[in-house]
Each structure stands twice: as structure tokens, then as C-alpha cells.
Design a protein around this motif. Structure first.
Motif, short mmCIF file in Angstrom:
data_model
loop_
_atom_site.label_atom_id
_atom_site.label_comp_id
_atom_site.label_asym_id
_atom_site.label_seq_id
_atom_site.Cartn_x
_atom_site.Cartn_y
_atom_site.Cartn_z
N ALA A 1 0.83 -1.21 0.00
CA ALA A 1 0.00 0.00 0.00
C ALA A 1 0.86 1.25 0.00
CB ALA A 1 -0.93 -0.01 1.22
N ILE A 2 1.96 1.23 0.79
CA ILE A 2 2.87 2.38 0.81
C ILE A 2 3.51 2.58 -0.57
CG2 ILE A 2 5.02 3.25 1.80
CD1 ILE A 2 4.24 1.84 4.41
N ALA A 3 3.88 1.45 -1.21
CA ALA A 3 4.46 1.54 -2.56
C ALA A 3 3.47 2.13 -3.55
CB ALA A 3 4.91 0.14 -3.02
N PHE A 4 2.20 1.78 -3.40
CA PHE A 4 1.18 2.34 -4.30
C PHE A 4 1.04 3.85 -4.10
CE2 PHE A 4 -3.29 3.55 -4.95
CZ PHE A 4 -3.41 3.24 -6.30
N ILE A 5 1.05 4.28 -2.84
CA ILE A 5 0.94 5.72 -2.56
C ILE A 5 2.16 6.46 -3.12
CG2 ILE A 5 0.84 7.45 -0.72
CD1 ILE A 5 -0.69 5.38 0.95
N LEU A 6 3.35 5.90 -2.90
CA LEU A 6 4.57 6.53 -3.43
C LEU A 6 4.54 6.57 -4.96
CD1 LEU A 6 7.28 4.98 -1.07
CD2 LEU A 6 6.37 7.32 -1.04
N TYR B 1 2.50 11.89 -10.20
CA TYR B 1 2.15 13.32 -10.20
C TYR B 1 3.39 14.18 -10.47
CZ TYR B 1 0.89 17.90 -8.37
OH TYR B 1 0.69 19.25 -8.22
N VAL B 2 4.52 13.79 -9.86
CA VAL B 2 5.76 14.55 -10.07
C VAL B 2 6.19 14.47 -11.54
CG1 VAL B 2 8.21 14.65 -9.48
CG2 VAL B 2 6.51 14.27 -7.68
N ILE B 3 6.07 13.28 -12.13
CA ILE B 3 6.44 13.12 -13.55
C ILE B 3 5.55 13.98 -14.44
CG2 ILE B 3 6.42 11.45 -15.45
CD1 ILE B 3 7.33 9.33 -13.48
N LYS B 4 4.25 13.99 -14.14
CA LYS B 4 3.33 14.79 -14.96
C LYS B 4 3.66 16.27 -14.87
CE LYS B 4 -1.54 15.89 -15.56
NZ LYS B 4 -2.92 15.71 -15.05
N ARG B 5 3.98 16.73 -13.65
CA ARG B 5 4.32 18.15 -13.48
C ARG B 5 5.62 18.49 -14.19
NH1 ARG B 5 4.04 21.33 -7.69
NH2 ARG B 5 4.43 23.41 -8.52
N TRP B 6 6.62 17.57 -14.06
CA TRP B 6 7.89 17.82 -14.74
C TRP B 6 7.70 17.86 -16.25
CZ3 TRP B 6 10.11 14.22 -18.08
CH2 TRP B 6 11.37 14.58 -18.56
N HIS C 1 5.36 11.62 -22.79
CA HIS C 1 4.13 10.88 -22.52
C HIS C 1 4.10 10.49 -21.03
CE1 HIS C 1 2.93 10.76 -26.71
NE2 HIS C 1 4.17 10.39 -27.02
N SER C 2 3.70 11.46 -20.21
CA SER C 2 3.69 11.23 -18.76
C SER C 2 2.61 10.24 -18.34
CB SER C 2 3.49 12.56 -18.03
OG SER C 2 2.27 13.16 -18.43
N PHE C 3 1.53 10.11 -19.15
CA PHE C 3 0.45 9.20 -18.77
C PHE C 3 0.95 7.76 -18.70
CE2 PHE C 3 -2.89 6.22 -20.10
CZ PHE C 3 -3.82 6.44 -19.11
N TRP C 4 1.63 7.32 -19.76
CA TRP C 4 2.08 5.93 -19.77
C TRP C 4 3.18 5.71 -18.74
CZ3 TRP C 4 -1.25 3.01 -21.86
CH2 TRP C 4 -2.02 3.44 -22.94
N ALA C 5 4.05 6.71 -18.56
CA ALA C 5 5.11 6.57 -17.55
C ALA C 5 4.50 6.48 -16.15
CB ALA C 5 6.06 7.76 -17.63
N GLY C 6 3.50 7.32 -15.88
CA GLY C 6 2.85 7.28 -14.56
C GLY C 6 2.08 6.00 -14.35
N LEU C 7 1.39 5.54 -15.42
CA LEU C 7 0.63 4.28 -15.30
C LEU C 7 1.56 3.11 -15.04
CD1 LEU C 7 -2.20 3.01 -15.53
CD2 LEU C 7 -1.75 2.66 -17.96
N GLY C 8 2.69 3.09 -15.74
CA GLY C 8 3.66 2.02 -15.51
C GLY C 8 4.23 2.05 -14.11
N LEU C 9 4.44 3.27 -13.59
CA LEU C 9 4.96 3.38 -12.22
C LEU C 9 3.93 2.92 -11.20
CD1 LEU C 9 7.35 4.40 -10.54
CD2 LEU C 9 6.24 6.64 -10.46
#
Length: 394
Positions: free
Chosen positions: A188-193, A199-204, A217-225
């Protein structure tokens, strides 16, 4: 000479004709009337309660409830207190409201965009959906889904099988349930992180695009993370989360997660009904954006889907969000109709507590306070989001 000085000096206006003075006097009178009205309500209520030998006391909340609840998000038994019974009802209300808001938003945006489609069939289907659903009372739709669709389903032995994983019958939808073992909190902690990292990737990526013009393409990077990091922690810890599958034993299923038919009917009715209003809000918001914005985006080489996602929708949100907030509040308050099909929401639990304890005034005050708090919290969150997406004048 004296006559010239008198003409240059501004003439004094009487207080009666001064707009500022009249405005302040009107505001003072209005506030005094409001205070007097509130005092009369409180005073008359106190007098009537004293005449009936009733006092407002919340001490009954610690008494034993003595009744069972069919859906319990937290630990609860017959020996629990009235306070815990109302807390269970509140959590059930929050479950319905939060899931209903998510489903209604997705469906409403989809139908709203379909209404503006150049495809005649798709546009007419969306129009028919809106005109049909929003003109039928919500209570009737709840009865329809519950009494005409879900209750006539076959029993558990003849239930509808979804690939051997989920089963739909007149007892509800039964599906596998995740059982969290030791070390599952790390997942659960890993999911929150991972969510924070996305969010940080999208802002960057947005700042990088504004600075250099290059897209990422921050969407796919964030989804993968979000998917990859919890899975990695899950594998490193030796899978502390296991699944419990439902098994048919006797006349009913055992194990797994059971979603009651009352909850399914309520979710379907609330989501579909509210989505018809959200669809009109989305359509109005998109139409409020100047067509020149679309033409300019096409002139820059953007395709229709990118134009809608990157140009039209962000500008339409400033028109969509304020009425969308009202629909979220309506959905939350409309969830109180759950009492009509015996779903244990806040109103239903409060009604049972009132019948057993006879504390009608206290129960009504609890209802009002909780619904007011939920509505104010939702409004504050949506106002914050509206301030984030509004257009900033330079």
C-alpha cells in the motif's frame, strides 16, 4: 467670487439619498431580521421540547444497538453501540456516493461528447439517453433496477457465471476477495509513493513542454509506475496478498466478496440518472469554447482527439466544474433514497436507531450535521480544483 467657490465645493447629499448609507442600513436590518428569525426557531423548539418533557441528550449513542446490519465495512455486531451502527451507515453512504460520483462522471462525459458527435446515430442515441433517463424519477429507477432486474435473477445454483471468477444471482455479485497478509502494508505504501511519483512526472513533463516545446508521454510513464512499483514490492515480499475465491456450498456461496443487490441497484440508478445531467453540463461546456480554438488547433496539425483532449476540454472545465459540483452534491443527497430498498445507509440506520431509542430530534440533528459536512467538504474540494484549472489572465 463667493458664488464661484460655492459651485466648486461638492454639495452634501442627505443620508436618505446616499446609496452607501442606504446599503449599509439595509444590510444591518437584514442581519437583525436573520438573527431574530434564528432566535425564534431555537426558542420555539426549546419551549416545545420542554413542554413534551424532552431534552436533547446524545448519551443514548453508547447504548447497545441489538440489531444486525447486512453490509458492514467495519467490525460490527449486535452488541455494538448505536454510535457504531450510525458510523456503519455513514460509511455505506460514503461508499455509494464516492462510487456513484466516479461512474456518473465517466458515463456523463462519454454521453456528453457523444451528443456532439458528427455521427447521426451516435448523437441520437446519446440524445435519447438523456431525454429518457432525466425525465423518469430517480426513485422509480431504483425500484426498476432492484425489483425488475436484479431480484428476478436466478438463485446461486443457477447464477450467471463470469469465467468462473464472479457470479451474479439474486443474492448479489460474488467475486474474489484480496486477503492482506503480513507485510501487505508495504504494498500500500508503494502504491501511494507510485501515485506521488506519477504526479511529479506529470508536473515535470508539463514544465518541460512549456520550456522546450518537447512532449513527454507522462500518462504511460505514470501508469507504468503505479502498476509496476506495487507489483515489484509484492514479488520482493513473497506475495503477502492472496485471493480468496467464492465457492458454492449448499444454497449459497461461501468466501469471496459479496456485493449486495441493493448496493448494485442503487449504484446503477444513481450513476445512470446523474450521468444524464452531467452529459448536458459537458455538452454546454464544450459548446462554450469558441470554434476558433478548434480551427486553430487543426491548423497546427493536431488531430481531432488531441484537439478535444488538449484544447477544448481544458477550456471547457471552467464552465463545467461549478454545475458539476451541484450534481455531485445532488448524488450524495439522493443516496438517502436507499432506504426505499432497505440498503443500510445513514438514513436507514438512523431510522432504526430512532425507532428503538425514541430520540428523533437527536437523530435528525445527526443526519443534518453529517450531510452538511459531506456537502461542504465536497464543495471545498471542487472549489479548490476549480481554482486550479481556471484561466489565468496575463
Amino acid at each position: 467670487m463667493t458664488a464661484l467657490v460655492d459651485e466648486a465645493r461638492p454639495q452634501r447629499v442627505s443620508a436618505f439619498n446616499d446609496p452607501k448609507v442606504r446599503s449599509r442600513v439595509a444590510q444591518i436590518i437584514f442581519v437583525l431580521l436573520l438573527i431574530w428569525f434564528g432566535y425564534e426557531i431555537v426558542h420555539n423548539t426549546a419551549v416545545n421540547l420542554a413542554r413534551l418533557n424532552k431534552n436533547v441528550d446524545f448519551g443514548f449513542l453508547t447504548n447497545t444497538a441489538g440489531f444486525d446490519i447486512i453490509q458492514r465495512p467495519i467490525e460490527y455486531s449486535r452488541d455494538s453501540s448505536y454510535f457504531r451502527a450510525i458510523l456503519v451507515g455513514l460509511l455505506n453512504t460514503l461508499i455509494v456516493a464516492s462510487l456513484g460520483i466516479v461512474f456518473a462522471t465517466i458515463l456523463g462525459f462519454l454521453i456528453g461528447i457523444m451528443r456532439l458527435s458528427s455521427n447521426w446515430v451516435i448523437a441520437k442515441i446519446a440524445t435519447g439517453y438523456v431525454e429518457l433517463i432525466r425525465n423518469i424519477p430517480l426513485l422509480l429507477q431504483i425500484f426498476f433496477w432492484y425489483a425488475a432486474v436484479l431480484k428476478p435473477l436466478p438463485g446461486p445454483k443457477q447464477s450467471i457465471d463470469f469465467f468462473g471468477l464472479a457470479f451474479l444471482s439474486n443474492r448479489g455479485l460474488v467475486m474474489p476477495r484480496a486477503i492482506w497478509g503480513e507485510g501487505a502494508g508495504s504494498v500500500a505504501i508503494a502504491f501511494i509513493l507510485a501515485c506521488i511519483g506519477a504526479y511529479v512526472i506529470k508536473r515535470w513533463a508539463r514544465q518541460r513542454q512549456e520550456r522546450t516545446g518537447e512532449q513527454f508521454h507522462s500518462f504511460w510513464a505514470g501508469l507504468g509506475l503505479i502498476i509496476g512499483l506495487p507489483l515489484l514490492v509484492l514479488l520482493l515480499l513473497g506475495s503477502p496478498v492472496r485471493s480468496e475465491y467464492p465457492e458454492l456450498k449448499g444454497f449459497n456461496f461461501e468466501g469471496g466478496l459479496t456485493i449486495l443487490p441493493e448496493l448494485i441497484a442503487l449504484l446503477l440508478a444513481l450513476s445512470i440518472y446523474t450521468a444524464s445531467f452531467i452529459a448536458e453540463i459537458v455538452r454546454a461546456g464544450i459548446l462554450a469554447v469558441s470554434h476558433g480554438q478548434t480551427e486553430a488547433a487543426h491548423a497546427l496539425g493536431l488531430r481531432s482527439q488531441l484537439t478535444l483532449r488538449l484544447v477544448v476540454i481544458p477550456q471547457a472545465l471552467r464552465v463545467i466544474i461549478p454545475p458539476l459540483t451541484s450534481q455531485y452534491l445532488n448524488l450524495t443527497k439522493n443516496s438517502s433514497l436507499a432506504v426505499a430498498i432497505a440498503y443500510p445507509d445513514l438514513v436507514a440506520m438512523g431510522g432504526v436507531v430512532n425507532n428503538q431509542s425514541g430520540r428523533a430530534v437527536e437523530v435528525v440533528l445527526i443526519w443534518m450535521l453529517i450531510y452538511l459536512s459531506i456537502s461542504l467538504g465536497t464543495s471545498a474540494l471542487m472549489n479548490w480544483y476549480n481554482a486550479r484549472v481556471r484561466l489565468v489572465e496575463r
